[in-house]
Design a protein around this motif. Structure first.
Motif, mmCIF file in Angstrom:
data_model
loop_
_atom_site.group_PDB
_atom_site.id
_atom_site.type_symbol
_atom_site.label_atom_id
_atom_site.label_comp_id
_atom_site.label_asym_id
_atom_site.label_seq_id
_atom_site.Cartn_x
_atom_site.Cartn_y
_atom_site.Cartn_z
ATOM 1 N N TYR A 135 0.838 -1.199 0.000
ATOM 2 C CA TYR A 135 0.000 0.000 0.000
ATOM 3 C C TYR A 135 0.874 1.251 0.000
ATOM 4 N N VAL A 136 0.479 2.244 -0.783
ATOM 5 C CA VAL A 136 1.098 3.565 -0.706
ATOM 6 C C VAL A 136 0.046 4.649 -0.551
ATOM 7 N N ASN A 170 -1.454 -3.996 -5.806
ATOM 8 C CA ASN A 170 -2.344 -2.869 -6.124
ATOM 9 C C ASN A 170 -3.579 -2.795 -5.233
ATOM 10 N N HIS A 171 -4.058 -1.585 -5.052
ATOM 11 C CA HIS A 171 -5.408 -1.324 -4.552
ATOM 12 C C HIS A 171 -6.136 -0.575 -5.662
ATOM 13 N N GLY A 172 -7.354 -0.149 -5.382
ATOM 14 C CA GLY A 172 -8.158 0.475 -6.413
ATOM 15 C C GLY A 172 -7.657 1.822 -6.879
ATOM 16 N N TYR A 198 4.813 -7.377 -9.868
ATOM 17 C CA TYR A 198 3.515 -6.930 -9.363
ATOM 18 C C TYR A 198 2.693 -8.106 -8.857
ATOM 19 N N GLU A 199 1.914 -7.818 -7.822
ATOM 20 C CA GLU A 199 0.934 -8.751 -7.294
ATOM 21 C C GLU A 199 -0.440 -8.160 -7.588
ATOM 22 N N MET A 200 -1.218 -8.859 -8.415
ATOM 23 C CA MET A 200 -2.534 -8.344 -8.771
ATOM 24 C C MET A 200 -3.575 -8.802 -7.759
ATOM 25 N N ASP A 201 -4.239 -7.841 -7.138
ATOM 26 C CA ASP A 201 -5.417 -8.133 -6.337
ATOM 27 C C ASP A 201 -6.608 -8.034 -7.277
ATOM 28 N N PHE A 202 -7.153 -9.183 -7.674
ATOM 29 C CA PHE A 202 -8.222 -9.195 -8.668
ATOM 30 C C PHE A 202 -9.406 -8.325 -8.231
ATOM 31 N N TYR A 203 -9.721 -8.377 -6.954
ATOM 32 C CA TYR A 203 -10.835 -7.594 -6.403
ATOM 33 C C TYR A 203 -10.648 -6.110 -6.686
ATOM 34 N N TRP A 204 -9.416 -5.618 -6.457
ATOM 35 C CA TRP A 204 -9.161 -4.182 -6.583
ATOM 36 C C TRP A 204 -8.911 -3.746 -8.020
ATOM 37 N N VAL A 205 -8.970 -4.685 -8.959
ATOM 38 C CA VAL A 205 -9.022 -4.314 -10.372
ATOM 39 C C VAL A 205 -10.481 -4.242 -10.811
#
Length: 297
Positions: A135-136, A170-172, A198-205
């Protein structure tokens, strides 16, 4: 990881109208179509992000991990809690414990902006594959993301020098347009592929209205890890904290996972941050059972 909790309070930001319909991520029956027992091979690893059971980890690390292993998980991803990424233990002792339980400790979320060299060194010494920035937060301008890309390249170089890979989760907010640009695209295109993964958070895409498969294909071999997190069917567009048990929500994971595997994703972790009428451990058990039934061609 407190920053992740902070992010979930940003419902007003997420409700700004940037949500698109979810037709592309739901099956014709209106439910997830992740499970297909008729054909294909299962996932090579059944993983969980331990933040999903954070309260239990805070109370009793070994007991929690014993249960996680008993549920059928064989891969874990840690996080930087109040006791650090090794829960107050020496890094080798923590790795020995997880190995004794049959768990592969693959990666951990961490505050990479403080004590990076020590964290990277210790993680590499016990054969972790990835040190991940989770998170940033939303940035005020694209100049901020430009500085962040430079910082990610620097962090990636430190990690590479220590013998471990660096990744960003990632987040949204990186999928919300800013000054006419998409921050996620900018980060992907302005970080060195040999230094920053990168680690893709499918939810936040999905939540901001994007197609995970399109990003996986566009940036093939950059997304090496993934978070499988479902979204409640009755969630309102502006509701950020709406995760639920896998297979009960609106996201059709099967094509996403298939495309992810075809484009270089190696590790998949169940993650859940909201629990309705169920404990987090009960949820973890249900999610493990679901993932064990995944079949991808």
């Amino acid at each position: 990881m407190n920053n992740r909790r902070k992010f979930l309070k940003l419902g007003a930001v997420m409700a700004s109208g940037a949500f698109l319909p979810f037709q592309f991520c739901s099956s014709p029956e209106g439910k997830s179509a992740l499970v297909n027992n008729n054909a294909g091979r299962g996932l090579s690893n059944i993983g969980i992000q331990l933040y999903s059971v954070k309260d239990q980890m805070d109370e009793d690390v070994r007991n929690t991990l014993e249960k996680i292993a008993a549920y059928g998980y064989d891969t874990i991803e840690g996080y930087d809690g109040g006791k650090g990424i090794f829960w107050g233990m020496q890094h080798r002792a923590f790795k020995d414990m997880t190995s004794d339980l049959g768990l592969k400790f693959i990666s951990t979320h961490a505050n990479v902006f403080e004590g990076l060299e020590q964290k990277a060194s210790e993680a590499a010494e016990i054969d972790l594959k990835y040190l991940i920035c989770p998170y940033v937060g939303p940035q005020e301008s694209m100049d901020d993301f430009k500085r962040l890309a430079d910082e990610f390249n620097r962090i990636g170089q430190v990690c590479k020098d220590k013998g471990i890979r660096f990744a960003y989760h990632n987040h949204g907010y990186t999928f919300e347009p800013l000054e006419g640009e998409m921050p996620q695209d900018f980060l992907m295109e302005n970080t060195d592929p040999e230094l920053v993964y990168y680690e893709m958070d499918f939810y936040w895409v999905v939540v901001p209205g994007h197609d995970p498969e399109a990003y996986l294909r566009k940036y093939s071999d950059r997304f090496k890890l993934g978070h499988i997190k479902d979204r409640r069917k009755d969630a309102s567009p502006g509701e950020a904290d709406a995760s639920t048990e896998l297979g009960t929500g609106m996201i059709d994971f099967l094509p996403i996972i298939k495309t992810a595997k075809e484009n270089g994703m190696d590790y998949f972790f169940a993650e859940q941050e909201r629990f309705d009428n169920i404990t987090s451990m009960e949820s973890a058990e249900k999610n493990a059972q679901y993932l064990k039934n995944v079949k991808v061609s």
